[in-house]
Design an enzyme around this catalytic site. Structure first.
Site, PDB file in Angstrom:
ATOM      1  N   GLY A  12       0.830  -1.205   0.000  1.00 61.40           N
ATOM      2  CA  GLY A  12       0.000   0.000   0.000  1.00 61.40           C
ATOM      3  C   GLY A  12       0.863   1.253   0.000  1.00 61.40           C
ATOM      4  O   GLY A  12       2.097   1.171   0.098  1.00 61.40           O
ATOM      5  N   ASP A  13       0.218   2.401  -0.174  1.00 59.56           N
ATOM      6  CA  ASP A  13       0.907   3.696  -0.160  1.00 59.56           C
ATOM      7  C   ASP A  13       1.988   3.789  -1.230  1.00 59.56           C
ATOM      8  O   ASP A  13       3.039   4.385  -1.006  1.00 59.56           O
ATOM      9  CB  ASP A  13       1.537   3.975   1.220  1.00 59.56           C
ATOM     10  CG  ASP A  13       0.551   3.804   2.334  1.00 59.56           C
ATOM     11  OD1 ASP A  13      -0.568   4.306   2.197  1.00 59.56           O
ATOM     12  OD2 ASP A  13       0.888   3.154   3.342  1.00 59.56           O
ATOM     13  N   LYS A  16      -0.163   5.837  -5.610  1.00 61.98           N
ATOM     14  CA  LYS A  16      -1.038   5.523  -6.747  1.00 61.98           C
ATOM     15  C   LYS A  16      -1.861   6.734  -7.177  1.00 61.98           C
ATOM     16  O   LYS A  16      -2.302   6.812  -8.315  1.00 61.98           O
ATOM     17  CB  LYS A  16      -2.033   4.401  -6.364  1.00 61.98           C
ATOM     18  CG  LYS A  16      -1.390   3.087  -6.017  1.00 61.98           C
ATOM     19  CD  LYS A  16      -2.410   2.011  -5.727  1.00 61.98           C
ATOM     20  CE  LYS A  16      -2.952   1.970  -4.316  1.00 61.98           C
ATOM     21  NZ  LYS A  16      -2.018   1.655  -3.254  1.00 61.98           N
ATOM     22  N   LYS A  18      -1.519   9.874  -8.007  1.00 67.03           N
ATOM     23  CA  LYS A  18      -1.246  10.695  -9.188  1.00 67.03           C
ATOM     24  C   LYS A  18      -1.600   9.943 -10.475  1.00 67.03           C
ATOM     25  O   LYS A  18      -2.283  10.484 -11.344  1.00 67.03           O
ATOM     26  CB  LYS A  18       0.231  11.113  -9.198  1.00 67.03           C
ATOM     27  CG  LYS A  18       0.547  12.046 -10.331  1.00 67.03           C
ATOM     28  CD  LYS A  18       1.916  12.679 -10.223  1.00 67.03           C
ATOM     29  CE  LYS A  18       3.014  11.687 -10.502  1.00 67.03           C
ATOM     30  NZ  LYS A  18       4.330  12.359 -10.628  1.00 67.03           N
ATOM     31  N   GLY A  40      -6.061   5.784   1.568  1.00 73.08           N
ATOM     32  CA  GLY A  40      -5.822   7.223   1.496  1.00 73.08           C
ATOM     33  C   GLY A  40      -5.082   7.536   0.215  1.00 73.08           C
ATOM     34  O   GLY A  40      -3.965   7.078   0.031  1.00 73.08           O
ATOM     35  N   HIS A  41      -5.738   8.253  -0.686  1.00 75.48           N
ATOM     36  CA  HIS A  41      -5.081   8.619  -1.938  1.00 75.48           C
ATOM     37  C   HIS A  41      -4.932  10.134  -2.004  1.00 75.48           C
ATOM     38  O   HIS A  41      -5.908  10.857  -1.897  1.00 75.48           O
ATOM     39  CB  HIS A  41      -5.918   8.143  -3.137  1.00 75.48           C
ATOM     40  CG  HIS A  41      -5.854   6.668  -3.332  1.00 75.48           C
ATOM     41  ND1 HIS A  41      -6.582   5.993  -4.257  1.00 75.48           N
ATOM     42  CD2 HIS A  41      -5.103   5.732  -2.695  1.00 75.48           C
ATOM     43  CE1 HIS A  41      -6.302   4.701  -4.181  1.00 75.48           C
ATOM     44  NE2 HIS A  41      -5.415   4.514  -3.246  1.00 75.48           N
ATOM     45  N   GLN A 222      -4.975   0.049  -1.010  1.00 75.99           N
ATOM     46  CA  GLN A 222      -4.005  -0.786  -0.280  1.00 75.99           C
ATOM     47  C   GLN A 222      -3.012  -1.424  -1.267  1.00 75.99           C
ATOM     48  O   GLN A 222      -2.741  -0.836  -2.296  1.00 75.99           O
ATOM     49  CB  GLN A 222      -4.708  -1.856   0.563  1.00 75.99           C
ATOM     50  CG  GLN A 222      -5.440  -1.313   1.783  1.00 75.99           C
ATOM     51  CD  GLN A 222      -6.856  -0.882   1.499  1.00 75.99           C
ATOM     52  OE1 GLN A 222      -7.571  -1.546   0.785  1.00 75.99           O
ATOM     53  NE2 GLN A 222      -7.262   0.223   2.070  1.00 75.99           N
ATOM     54  N   THR A 298      -4.103   8.335   6.029  1.00 74.95           N
ATOM     55  CA  THR A 298      -5.318   8.088   6.804  1.00 74.95           C
ATOM     56  C   THR A 298      -5.084   8.275   8.297  1.00 74.95           C
ATOM     57  O   THR A 298      -5.891   8.867   8.999  1.00 74.95           O
ATOM     58  CB  THR A 298      -5.841   6.662   6.507  1.00 74.95           C
ATOM     59  OG1 THR A 298      -6.102   6.571   5.111  1.00 74.95           O
ATOM     60  CG2 THR A 298      -7.119   6.349   7.273  1.00 74.95           C
ATOM     61  N   ASP A 331      12.732   9.972  -7.104  1.00 73.94           N
ATOM     62  CA  ASP A 331      13.422  11.174  -6.626  1.00 73.94           C
ATOM     63  C   ASP A 331      13.836  11.065  -5.162  1.00 73.94           C
ATOM     64  O   ASP A 331      14.821  11.664  -4.740  1.00 73.94           O
ATOM     65  CB  ASP A 331      12.519  12.402  -6.819  1.00 73.94           C
ATOM     66  CG  ASP A 331      11.139  12.209  -6.205  1.00 73.94           C
ATOM     67  OD1 ASP A 331      10.481  11.205  -6.553  1.00 73.94           O
ATOM     68  OD2 ASP A 331      10.717  13.039  -5.380  1.00 73.94           O
TER      69      ASP A 331
HETATM   70  P1  IMP Z   1      -7.314  -2.352   8.309  1.00 71.86           P
HETATM   71  O1  IMP Z   1      -7.458  -2.375   6.825  1.00 71.86           O
HETATM   72  O2  IMP Z   1      -7.684  -1.034   8.930  1.00 71.86           O
HETATM   73  O3  IMP Z   1      -8.004  -3.513   8.968  1.00 71.86           O
HETATM   74  O4  IMP Z   1      -5.741  -2.528   8.646  1.00 71.86           O
HETATM   75  C1  IMP Z   1      -5.061  -3.747   8.397  1.00 71.86           C
HETATM   76  C2  IMP Z   1      -3.639  -3.479   7.946  1.00 71.86           C
HETATM   77  O5  IMP Z   1      -3.652  -2.885   6.649  1.00 71.86           O
HETATM   78  C3  IMP Z   1      -2.856  -2.511   8.835  1.00 71.86           C
HETATM   79  O6  IMP Z   1      -1.500  -2.912   8.857  1.00 71.86           O
HETATM   80  C4  IMP Z   1      -2.994  -1.186   8.121  1.00 71.86           C
HETATM   81  O7  IMP Z   1      -1.947  -0.307   8.420  1.00 71.86           O
HETATM   82  C5  IMP Z   1      -2.946  -1.655   6.680  1.00 71.86           C
HETATM   83  N1  IMP Z   1      -3.632  -0.743   5.748  1.00 71.86           N
HETATM   84  C6  IMP Z   1      -4.956  -0.594   5.559  1.00 71.86           C
HETATM   85  N2  IMP Z   1      -5.207   0.309   4.600  1.00 71.86           N
HETATM   86  C7  IMP Z   1      -4.013   0.739   4.151  1.00 71.86           C
HETATM   87  C8  IMP Z   1      -3.620   1.662   3.121  1.00 71.86           C
HETATM   88  O8  IMP Z   1      -4.426   2.266   2.409  1.00 71.86           O
HETATM   89  N3  IMP Z   1      -2.273   1.821   2.954  1.00 71.86           N
HETATM   90  C9  IMP Z   1      -1.369   1.144   3.696  1.00 71.86           C
HETATM   91  N4  IMP Z   1      -1.689   0.284   4.651  1.00 71.86           N
HETATM   92  C10 IMP Z   1      -3.000   0.077   4.886  1.00 71.86           C
END
Ligand code: IMP
Length: 429
Positions: A12-13, A16, A18, A40-41, A222, A298, A331
């Protein structure tokens, strides 16, 4: 090519936002297929920064229909707040369509998420506390309330009453306070009335659009290793961020998908607990966090940072059947004299062919590293691959070869302009 999945190739993160914004502006439909407001985008347009959690970023374009697919779990309160916030910044937005099959996240889901995490003690997952796991639990248990029921005033009160009775017993079991079904109903019925006009048969909408040759972009949230089945279970989210989830979460069949682009950072980050073989606990990790502003969109939590994991990326390319890779945040690595990339894993002295399955093996693997030369200076003004320092070009080629997937886009800064498209035909043909 008219259908395209954008999927996070790591934890995740992957930045994406842009890509999703640029490609979404060229599509007729932009579709979220899994997860909820745990995502979170961030999209930066000129001087404006938009942070999306539930709405597909495509909503910024008036000619786009933004779809929340049936594979999602939707918190009505957050969705309405996000919609109001986005409307306040932009007078004209795209259309919104919500699947009646999507599940609704209620306050008891959020409370249970927090109480269950506390009860896990040292084995915390590090969830985003948005109630995602408990909402998907209800779905799997076949007790969840779906959007179609939520917006039907003849059904919702009865369903809520029955569910709250059970949830209150659970909340008390975990040491929480019970909720009033009436208060909950009064608050949520108002949200339902506002959302009702958006609830429509999105499966049919998308199926018809695909038959008509319209462009549909599936916006992954994610990342691959947070997938319930393919990630580092139990340190995962409760849905299917992988490309396969786009079919399950929207009612579009696998043969209707033309392309899948994986988004991957030039290094690796992870938020929350769980295995992370290439994690850096030293000054280099700090430098990456600082240079990359690696804090959650988030939750604001500092992200764990580490070297690029090519061994994991190879799996990601296969499980998502990637047709291309977008390499982001190149970068951020500028100025690091030497870079490491993991090219394999060793477990109990033997090199692994694939990835571990169990979290305890993920935690024990030793990455096999290659070390390569870094580069100096600001690369954000580069317009072509050949403008980059030679070492940066070699790094890009190394990633491409290891992943076995062509790099189609390079992101070298947060602005839309700071993007090098290497293969323009990789998206819509
Ligand atoms: P949950 O989705 O809130 O149940 O979290 C489960 C796991 O997924 C945790 O380790 C969160 O930090 C991770 N996680 C959930 N959504 C994101 C995201 O959008 N980006 C990165 N990690 C995420």
């Amino acid at each position: 090519m008219a259908t395209l999945i954008i999927v996070g190739a790591q934890w995740g993160d992957e930045a994406k936002g842009k890509l999703v914004d640029v490609l979404g502006s060229q599509a007729q439909y932009v579709v979220r297929y899994s997860g909820g407001n745990n995502a979170g985008h961030t999209v930066i347009v000129g001087q404006e920064t938009f942070k999306f959690h539930l709405l597909p970023a495509g909503i910024l374009h008036p000619e786009v229909t933004a779809v929340l697919g049936g594979g999602m779990v939707v918190c009505p309160k957050s969705l309405l707040e996000e919609l109001d916030r986005t409307r306040a910044a932009r007078s004209e937005l795209g259309r919104l369509a919500i699947s009646p099959a999507a599940h609704v996240v209620f306050p008891y889901h959020r409370l249970l998420d927090q109480l269950e995490e506390e009860a896990r003690g040292d084995d915390k997952i590090g969830t985003t506390s948005r109630g995602i796991g408990p909402a998907y639990t209800d779905k799997v248990q076949r007790t969840g309330i779906r959007m179609g029921e939520f917006v039907d005033p003849t059904v919702f009160p009865r369903r809520l009453e029955a569910v709250v009775q059970v949830k209150n017993r659970l909340l008390e079991l975990f040491g929480g306070s019970p909720l009033s079904a009436k208060d909950l109903h009064d608050e949520y019925a108002a949200y339902a009335a506002r959302l009702a006009p958006f609830v429509t048969d999105t499966d049919a909408l998308l199926q018809d659009a695909i038959v008509a040759g319209e462009r549909v972009m599936f916006e992954g949230a994610q990342g691959t290793f947070l997938d319930l089945d393919h990630g580092t279970y139990p340190y995962v989210t409760s849905s299917h961020p992988t490309a396969g989830g786009a079919c399950l979460g929207t009612g579009v069949g696998p043969r209707a998908i033309d392309a899948a682009i994986g988004v991957c950072k030039a290094y690796t980050t992870r938020v929350g607990s769980g295995p992370f073989p290439t994690e850096l606990h030293d000054e280099t990790g700090e430098t990456i966090r600082r240079q990359g502003h690696e804090y959650g969109t988030t939750t604001g939590r500092p992200r764990r940072c580490g070297w690029l994991d090519l061994h994991a990326l190879r799996y990601s390319a296969r499980v998502n059947s990637l047709s291309g890779l977008a390499l982001t945040r190149l970068d951020v690595l500028s100025g690091l004299p030497r870079l490491k990339v993991a090219t394999g894993y060793r477990l109990d002295g033997a090199e692994l062919r694939g990835l571990p399955v169990l979290a305890r093996d993920w935690e024990r693997v030793e990455p096999v590293y290659d070390e390569v030369e870094g580069w100096e200076g600001d690369i954000r003004s580069a317009k072509a691959l050949s403008d980059l320092p030679a070492a940066a070009q070699r790094y890009v080629r190394l990633v491409e070869e290891a992943a076995g997937t062509p790099i189609v886009v390079l992101s070298i800064g947060p602005d839309r302009e700071e993007t090098i498209v290497l293969r323009p035909d990789a998206f819509w043909g």
